[in-house]
Design an enzyme around this catalytic site. Sequence first.
Site, PDB file in Angstrom:
ATOM      1  CE1 TYR A 106      -3.530   2.704   0.383  1.00 47.23           C
ATOM      2  CE2 TYR A 106      -2.125   3.512   2.156  1.00 47.23           C
ATOM      3  CZ  TYR A 106      -3.176   3.696   1.271  1.00 47.23           C
ATOM      4  OH  TYR A 106      -3.859   4.892   1.270  1.00 47.23           O
ATOM      5  NE  ARG A 148       1.630  13.573  11.295  1.00 43.91           N
ATOM      6  CZ  ARG A 148       1.862  14.193  10.145  1.00 43.91           C
ATOM      7  NH1 ARG A 148       2.969  14.888   9.989  1.00 43.91           N
ATOM      8  NH2 ARG A 148       1.005  14.105   9.140  1.00 43.91           N
ATOM      9  NE  ARG A 161      -8.508   8.076   5.875  1.00 41.46           N
ATOM     10  CZ  ARG A 161      -7.817   8.091   4.751  1.00 41.46           C
ATOM     11  NH1 ARG A 161      -8.399   7.788   3.621  1.00 41.46           N
ATOM     12  NH2 ARG A 161      -6.558   8.427   4.749  1.00 41.46           N
ATOM     13  CG  PHE A 173      12.327  18.575  -3.714  1.00 38.69           C
ATOM     14  CD1 PHE A 173      11.073  19.125  -3.467  1.00 38.69           C
ATOM     15  CD2 PHE A 173      12.387  17.322  -4.311  1.00 38.69           C
ATOM     16  CE1 PHE A 173       9.917  18.452  -3.812  1.00 38.69           C
ATOM     17  CE2 PHE A 173      11.239  16.632  -4.653  1.00 38.69           C
ATOM     18  CZ  PHE A 173      10.008  17.201  -4.404  1.00 38.69           C
TER      19      PHE A 173
HETATM   20  C1  D61 Z   1      11.794  13.020  -2.340  1.00 37.32           C
HETATM   21  C2  D61 Z   1      11.052  14.128  -1.987  1.00 37.32           C
HETATM   22  C3  D61 Z   1       9.721  13.992  -1.707  1.00 37.32           C
HETATM   23  C4  D61 Z   1       9.109  12.745  -1.766  1.00 37.32           C
HETATM   24  C5  D61 Z   1       9.878  11.634  -2.124  1.00 37.32           C
HETATM   25  C6  D61 Z   1      11.225  11.792  -2.411  1.00 37.32           C
HETATM   26  C7  D61 Z   1       9.277  10.396  -2.192  1.00 37.32           C
HETATM   27  C8  D61 Z   1       7.947  10.264  -1.929  1.00 37.32           C
HETATM   28  C9  D61 Z   1       7.173  11.351  -1.568  1.00 37.32           C
HETATM   29  C10 D61 Z   1       7.747  12.587  -1.501  1.00 37.32           C
HETATM   30  C11 D61 Z   1       5.715  11.165  -1.282  1.00 37.32           C
HETATM   31  C12 D61 Z   1       5.498  11.095   0.197  1.00 37.32           C
HETATM   32  C13 D61 Z   1       4.053  11.114   0.594  1.00 37.32           C
HETATM   33  C14 D61 Z   1       4.004  11.287   2.096  1.00 37.32           C
HETATM   34  C15 D61 Z   1       2.791  12.008   2.527  1.00 37.32           C
HETATM   35  N1  D61 Z   1       1.633  11.197   2.317  1.00 37.32           N
HETATM   36  C16 D61 Z   1       0.518  11.652   1.740  1.00 37.32           C
HETATM   37  O1  D61 Z   1       0.428  12.773   1.343  1.00 37.32           O
HETATM   38  C17 D61 Z   1      -0.593  10.632   1.605  1.00 37.32           C
HETATM   39  O2  D61 Z   1      -1.134  10.612   0.326  1.00 37.32           O
HETATM   40  C18 D61 Z   1      -0.404   9.822  -0.593  1.00 37.32           C
HETATM   41  C19 D61 Z   1      -0.969   9.918  -1.997  1.00 37.32           C
HETATM   42  C20 D61 Z   1      -0.751  11.265  -2.636  1.00 37.32           C
HETATM   43  C21 D61 Z   1       0.688  11.631  -2.728  1.00 37.32           C
HETATM   44  C22 D61 Z   1       0.817  13.038  -3.126  1.00 37.32           C
HETATM   45  C23 D61 Z   1       2.220  13.574  -3.099  1.00 37.32           C
HETATM   46  C24 D61 Z   1       2.862  13.836  -1.899  1.00 37.32           C
HETATM   47  C25 D61 Z   1       4.113  14.416  -1.865  1.00 37.32           C
HETATM   48  C26 D61 Z   1       4.728  14.774  -3.056  1.00 37.32           C
HETATM   49  C27 D61 Z   1       4.082  14.539  -4.275  1.00 37.32           C
HETATM   50  C28 D61 Z   1       2.839  13.936  -4.291  1.00 37.32           C
HETATM   51  C29 D61 Z   1       4.692  14.954  -5.457  1.00 37.32           C
HETATM   52  C30 D61 Z   1       5.899  15.594  -5.433  1.00 37.32           C
HETATM   53  C31 D61 Z   1       6.530  15.838  -4.223  1.00 37.32           C
HETATM   54  C32 D61 Z   1       5.958  15.423  -3.048  1.00 37.32           C
HETATM   55  C33 D61 Z   1      -1.629  10.901   2.687  1.00 37.32           C
HETATM   56  O3  D61 Z   1      -2.203  12.156   2.550  1.00 37.32           O
HETATM   57  C34 D61 Z   1      -2.968  12.614   3.650  1.00 37.32           C
HETATM   58  C35 D61 Z   1      -2.121  13.478   4.550  1.00 37.32           C
HETATM   59  O4  D61 Z   1      -1.152  12.983   5.124  1.00 37.32           O
HETATM   60  O5  D61 Z   1      -2.433  14.667   4.670  1.00 37.32           O
HETATM   61  C36 D61 Z   1      -2.669   9.797   2.646  1.00 37.32           C
HETATM   62  O6  D61 Z   1      -3.770   9.981   2.180  1.00 37.32           O
HETATM   63  O7  D61 Z   1      -2.294   8.727   3.143  1.00 37.32           O
HETATM   64 MG    MG Z   2      -4.935   8.763   0.837  1.00 35.64          MG
END
Ligand code: D61
Ligand code: MG
Length: 436
Positions: free
Chosen positions: A170, A214, A227, A287
């Site tokens: 997941y 968290r 959830r 970044f």
């Molecule tokens: C380097 C820099 C940034 C990085 C990376 C490597 C590798 C992965 C990520 C960022 C993504 C990390 C996501 C962690 C936070 N989780 C969420 O936001 C959850 O949603 C996941 C699905 C949508 C992802 C959207 C996303 C997030 C960060 C990004 C990106 C796209 C594109 C570019 C840069 C960063 C979480 O959201 C709810 C919440 O925590 O508010 C969920 O629904 O579980």
């Molecule tokens: Mg989500």
Amino acid sequence: MVLRSLWTIIDHPEDLMPLVRLKMAVARIEKEIPAEPHWAFCYGMLTKVSRSFALVIQQLCTELRNAVCIFYLVLRALDTVEDDTSVPSDIKVPILQLFHQHIYDKNWHFSCGTKDYKVLMDKFDLVSTAFLELDRSYQEVIEDITRRMGAGMAKFICKEVETVEDYDEYCHYVAGLVGLGLSKLFHASGLEDLASDSLSNSMGLFLQKTNIIRDYLEDINEIPKSRMFWPRQIWSKYANKLEDLKFEENSINAVQCLNDMVTNALMHGEDCLQYMSNLRSPAIFRFCAIPQIMAIGTLALCYNNIEVFRGVVKMRRGLTAQISEQTSDMPDVYCAFYEFSSMLKDKVEENDPNAALALKYVETIQQACIKSGTLNKRCFQAKVLKICCKILFSLSYKMLAPCVCFKAEVSRFDSLKTKVICTIAYPIVLLMLWCK
Ligand code: D61
Ligand code: MG
């Protein structure tokens, strides 16, 4: 609220200047929002829906910044569909699966989510318009990751996270794939070599697992349906139902379960250090590094902390401001990873069922930091500065307190020496903080 912020500053005076400078940086960046309406909307939206990523994304070079901003907004929109518990599954699943096609269609939209997320969904045509202006190589990456993430989210709509394997799967869909996509975007920009999928995946897993840990209480209390992302294979060792962990009578088991989850997340720390050490571009490095340091800081804060089951556990804004301005190269990252893993290590209790494993992962991370050979100098400097700052601020409070409280006490207060020190030291400290 104001009083609490004031108290935090008195407790952590070293936060003050970074906070002020961060506010100024945010104001400066907000002024630079592009003129065309669709790009203005996208950057405006980015700052509204992303507290943690907006600032780091906007520090990238223009071409990459636009691609990453759209990548973020497209996936955030996809996630808004996934997260909206009031949309029935039979409507949700096909939207998730076909989302990668909808981004090419300026007339497509699906209303869901609340507040700023609802605005993002309602005006998604503006995101599509901006997407269509990106270079084809960026569009292909964004399309591919959106397709794979949508399919993965759809799979987990009708399925619970049972095993640790499911949990990794997941997290791969919702965050590991973001890591893979970002590595491809960095490569397409010509600024970086292509990173391996496995290391890119770990970058995402480390961030996502930290979020899932968290956000326990927020996710379990979600209305209309809670959830659950903590894998049954882990929590079933400590409770009959995941929600039982929030009740006071289960505190001991709850904290042990939490420590099990944190230990599982720590496993990715070493890969993350490896990924970051391969980066070349300073902007891309920052970044990537800032969110990772925030993650290990949050894990250290959450470890053995019952507050995770009572409310929100977050790092001080001042500490995040400090991290964001003091992270520029790999020695900074080694220093932060070393410090936060030491903080976590100090909280490990011998009788915790996963103590040995937690210590093993901490050791692995710390060894990687030590092996870099950059630890001593940088970490030492940072510590000295922090201690100096604390001492001098507390001296100046001693000087000011009697003046503010009782005039009569001033004469009794041994003030001359303190006053002299403070009058000289205060501006020096401010200057040091400002220049750092
Ligand atoms: C380097 C820099 C940034 C990085 C990376 C490597 C590798 C992965 C990520 C960022 C993504 C990390 C996501 C962690 C936070 N989780 C969420 O936001 C959850 O949603 C996941 C699905 C949508 C992802 C959207 C996303 C997030 C960060 C990004 C990106 C796209 C594109 C570019 C840069 C960063 C979480 O959201 C709810 C919440 O925590 O508010 C969920 O629904 O579980
Ligand atoms: Mg989500």
